[in-house]
Design an enzyme around this catalytic site. Structure first.
Site, PDB file in Angstrom:
ATOM      1  CB  CYS A 113     -26.437   2.780   7.317  1.00 32.75           C
ATOM      2  SG  CYS A 113     -25.058   1.613   7.401  1.00 32.75           S
ATOM      3  CB  CYS A 115     -18.479   3.791   4.980  1.00 34.64           C
ATOM      4  SG  CYS A 115     -18.903   2.040   4.913  1.00 34.64           S
ATOM      5  CE  LYS A 169      -1.081   2.446   3.316  1.00 36.19           C
ATOM      6  NZ  LYS A 169      -1.477   3.054   4.603  1.00 36.19           N
TER       7      LYS A 169
END
EC number: 3.2.2.-
Length: 298
Positions: free
Chosen positions: A233, A226, A158
């Site tokens: 949500c 999120c 990453k």
């Protein structure tokens, strides 16, 4: 014998049709979700936007120094909040952040500057080892390849992908962190168990034009909307189609309206020709309009 062969062809065609439908549905899903997330991100100022590693290197530094600072910022970023990482980078730059300066520090002094970065003691050692390698083997610069970067102490895929993008301006792969891994699985784009598997799956699913922006997009979305625990949500535009949503039928206090998002895609069809064992592939362009409930301003 002839009928048996025909059955095999029919069965094979059915499997291919199902597989094509699955891929087509996934392509529609991620394109739809990305457009909705981009819409939400326009109104979000996430920590990654102002304190991400692309913001922490000195833009006026000489190119090799700037690239080294990008590398350092990313090495410190793992298991560390952006705010903490940005503060540590400021302290390092106040002392003069360069390969030579890192080598001048005694490890305990470097630890003091890095604290409370996650695993700061280990990272202090990694920084000094990396600085020595760069001085001895790379003429005071950083590697310009993914393999070269991953060979440095404390640098993973990453980090290496982000270094290539930020420091060298070259995108050779998708940078997958915990946010990208979590969200792409939550939304049902892929089903993977590790960031490494997520990277491979996303690089198959997403066109290369999305490889670089997807990290920044999903990291900010993961920080603000999120989250790992108690995601919001109820106010997420993806809640009506997200398989992980806990608020599929939740309406906001404001009036709901409908927004149509047109998703363009190319779908490759495979079918059996009249001649046995000959397959033909054709590409057709389709447009799918998806109606998504969004909230209008009062």
């Amino acid at each position: 014998m002839h009928s048996f062969s025909m059955k095999r062809v029919v069965a094979s065609s059915s499997v291919a049709a199902v597989a094509t439908c699955d891929v087509e549905g996934t392509v529609v899903a991620w394109r739809r979700d990305v457009e909705l997330i981009r819409k939400m991100r326009k109104d979000m100022i996430a920590p990654v936007d102002t304190m991400g590693c692309h913001k922490l290197a000195d833009p006026l530094a000489a190119p090799p120094v700037h690239r080294f600072q990008v590398l350092v910022a990313l090495m410190l970023s793992s298991q560390t909040r952006d705010e903490v990482n940005a503060a540590a980078m400021k302290r390092l730059k106040d002392h003069g952040l360069s390969i030579g300066k890192i080598l001048e520090f005694k490890v305990p002094d470097l630890e003091t500057i890095l604290c409370p970065v996650g695993f700061y003691k280990r990272k202090a050692v990694y920084l000094q080892k990396t600085a020595k390698i760069l001085k001895d083997d790379f003429s005071g610069d950083i590697p310009d390849s993914l393999d070269g970067l991953c060979a440095l102490p404390g640098v993973g895929p990453k980090m290496a992908n982000l270094v290539m993008q930020i420091a060298w301006g070259e995108c050779v792969g998708i940078a997958v962190d915990t946010h990208v891994h979590r969200i792409s699985n939550r939304l049902g784009w892929i089903k993977t168990s590790t960031p490494e598997k997520t990277q491979k799956a996303l690089e198959i699913l997403l066109p290369k034009s999305e490889w670089q922006p997807i990290n920044h997009l999903l990291v900010g979305f993961g920080q603000m909307q999120c989250q790992p625990v108690r995601p919001k949500c109820g106010t997420c535009l993806c809640r009506f189609t997200c398989p992980s949503s806990t608020a599929k039928n939740v309406k906001s206090e404001t009036e709901e309206t409908s927004t149509s998002i047109e998703v363009k895609q190319e779908v490759e069809d495979e079918f059996e020709d009249e001649k046995p064992a000959k397959k033909i592939k054709k590409t057709r362009k389709t447009r799918t309009k998806i109606e998504v409930k969004t909230e209008s301003e009062t």
